[in-house]
Enzyme design. Structure first.
Site, mmCIF file in Angstrom:
data_model
loop_
_atom_site.group_PDB
_atom_site.id
_atom_site.type_symbol
_atom_site.label_atom_id
_atom_site.label_comp_id
_atom_site.label_asym_id
_atom_site.label_seq_id
_atom_site.Cartn_x
_atom_site.Cartn_y
_atom_site.Cartn_z
ATOM 1 N N ASP A 7 60.031 -75.678 35.740
ATOM 2 C CA ASP A 7 61.098 -75.432 34.768
ATOM 3 C C ASP A 7 62.227 -74.708 35.487
ATOM 4 O O ASP A 7 62.001 -74.029 36.493
ATOM 5 C CB ASP A 7 60.585 -74.583 33.605
ATOM 6 C CG ASP A 7 61.642 -74.381 32.532
ATOM 7 O OD1 ASP A 7 62.078 -75.386 31.942
ATOM 8 O OD2 ASP A 7 62.058 -73.229 32.307
ATOM 9 N N GLU A 9 66.103 -72.435 34.933
ATOM 10 C CA GLU A 9 67.098 -71.773 34.092
ATOM 11 C C GLU A 9 68.440 -71.933 34.793
ATOM 12 O O GLU A 9 68.512 -71.949 36.032
ATOM 13 C CB GLU A 9 66.768 -70.296 33.882
ATOM 14 C CG GLU A 9 65.452 -70.038 33.165
ATOM 15 C CD GLU A 9 65.369 -70.618 31.770
ATOM 16 O OE1 GLU A 9 66.438 -70.855 31.154
ATOM 17 O OE2 GLU A 9 64.248 -70.844 31.283
ATOM 18 N N HIS A 57 68.250 -66.779 28.521
ATOM 19 C CA HIS A 57 67.255 -66.382 29.523
ATOM 20 C C HIS A 57 67.337 -64.929 29.960
ATOM 21 O O HIS A 57 66.440 -64.431 30.652
ATOM 22 C CB HIS A 57 67.331 -67.284 30.760
ATOM 23 C CG HIS A 57 68.712 -67.488 31.299
ATOM 24 N ND1 HIS A 57 69.526 -66.460 31.716
ATOM 25 C CD2 HIS A 57 69.418 -68.634 31.511
ATOM 26 C CE1 HIS A 57 70.668 -66.959 32.161
ATOM 27 N NE2 HIS A 57 70.639 -68.275 32.044
ATOM 28 N N HIS A 150 63.511 -67.249 27.365
ATOM 29 C CA HIS A 150 63.132 -68.309 28.297
ATOM 30 C C HIS A 150 62.982 -67.709 29.694
ATOM 31 O O HIS A 150 63.775 -66.869 30.107
ATOM 32 C CB HIS A 150 64.207 -69.401 28.336
ATOM 33 C CG HIS A 150 64.255 -70.229 27.108
ATOM 34 N ND1 HIS A 150 64.320 -71.603 27.140
ATOM 35 C CD2 HIS A 150 64.226 -69.895 25.789
ATOM 36 C CE1 HIS A 150 64.347 -72.080 25.904
ATOM 37 N NE2 HIS A 150 64.307 -71.047 25.073
ATOM 38 N N ASP A 155 57.643 -70.519 31.249
ATOM 39 C CA ASP A 155 57.754 -71.804 30.557
ATOM 40 C C ASP A 155 56.980 -72.899 31.293
ATOM 41 O O ASP A 155 56.387 -73.784 30.667
ATOM 42 C CB ASP A 155 59.221 -72.202 30.409
ATOM 43 C CG ASP A 155 59.931 -71.404 29.324
ATOM 44 O OD1 ASP A 155 59.283 -70.542 28.708
ATOM 45 O OD2 ASP A 155 61.129 -71.637 29.091
#
Length: 235
Positions: A7, A9, A57, A150, A155
């Site tokens: 994942d 960000e 985030h 997040h 995640d």
């Protein structure tokens, strides 16, 4: 088979308009089982952090400007990824940012045929249902209570559990154990016993414990049965 669930960000939604990747988290799986090996990195985006992105985030530019640039640690990332398939939720988004970062420093992009999109898997398995990571965690009973904002590695760890459910569920571990046992059984063996599989899954096989009822227990049971009025077996 080795797979990487990952994942990212970012500073926004589109690398083509100048948005950058600021965090990546990767979880290694072999045969759909987490190995415990992970990779996690923050990156200095060399630009500002929009308030809307920071609200998602929690990564401020004051925090990120002390982190290395993507180009400075890219070899570590690529070594971890290897040539494994890459699993992500709405994978086109994450692939877009990862490949944009690679192209900016003159590196080869990740081939799109390595992409596994869990949104596409979920849409096929649960048509018409909500497909967000939160919604899938709720569907499969995966604890996400520690997910306040997040975070790429968190995640990815949640997504690894979701991915297992989307591709067969937790019984996969038993199937893998059976395959491992079968590989070790001698050519003359006809079948693999459940005891052999259990030994692989839970450890060495224990000797069975005595479980027959004693004479005293049998007598008490007979007395109890005799005291039941209108017993169906006596009709």
């Amino acid at each position: 088979m080795r797979e990487i669930v990952f994942d990212t960000e970012t500073t926004g939604l589109d690398p083509k308009t100048g948005d950058r990747m600021v965090e990546i988290g990767c979880v290694e799986m072999i045969g759909r089982v987490e190995t415990g090996n992970t990779y996690h990195a923050y990156y200095n985006p060399e630009r500002d952090m929009p308030a809307a992105a920071e609200a998602v985030h929690g990564l401020s530019i004051s925090f990120l400007e002390t982190k290395p640039k993507f180009s400075e640690t890219v070899d570590e990332l690529l070594e971890f990824l290897g040539d494994a398939p890459l699993v992500a939720h709405n994978a086109g988004f994450d692939f877009g940012f990862l490949n944009s970062e690679l192209e900016m420093i003159g590196r080869q992009p990740i081939a799109m045929d390595r992409m596994v999109d869990t949104v596409a898997l979920a849409r096929k398995k649960h048509p018409g249902a909500k497909l967000s990571l939160d919604a899938l965690c709720t569907r499969y009973g995966i604890d996400r209570s520690h997910r306040v904002k997040h975070g790429a590695l968190l995640d990815a760890e949640l997504l690894a559990q979701v991915y297992v459910e989307l591709t067969g569920g937790r019984q996969i571990g038993l199937e893998l154990a059976a395959e491992a046992v079968e590989a070790e059984v001698s050519p003359g063996s006809v079948s693999v016993s459940s005891a052999q599989i259990a030994a692989k899954v839970t450890g060495p096989l224990r000797e069975p414990r005595p479980h027959a009822a004693s004479e005293e227990e049998l007598a008490r049971h007979k007395e109890f049965i005799a005291g039941i009025d209108n017993a169906i077996w006596a009709r």
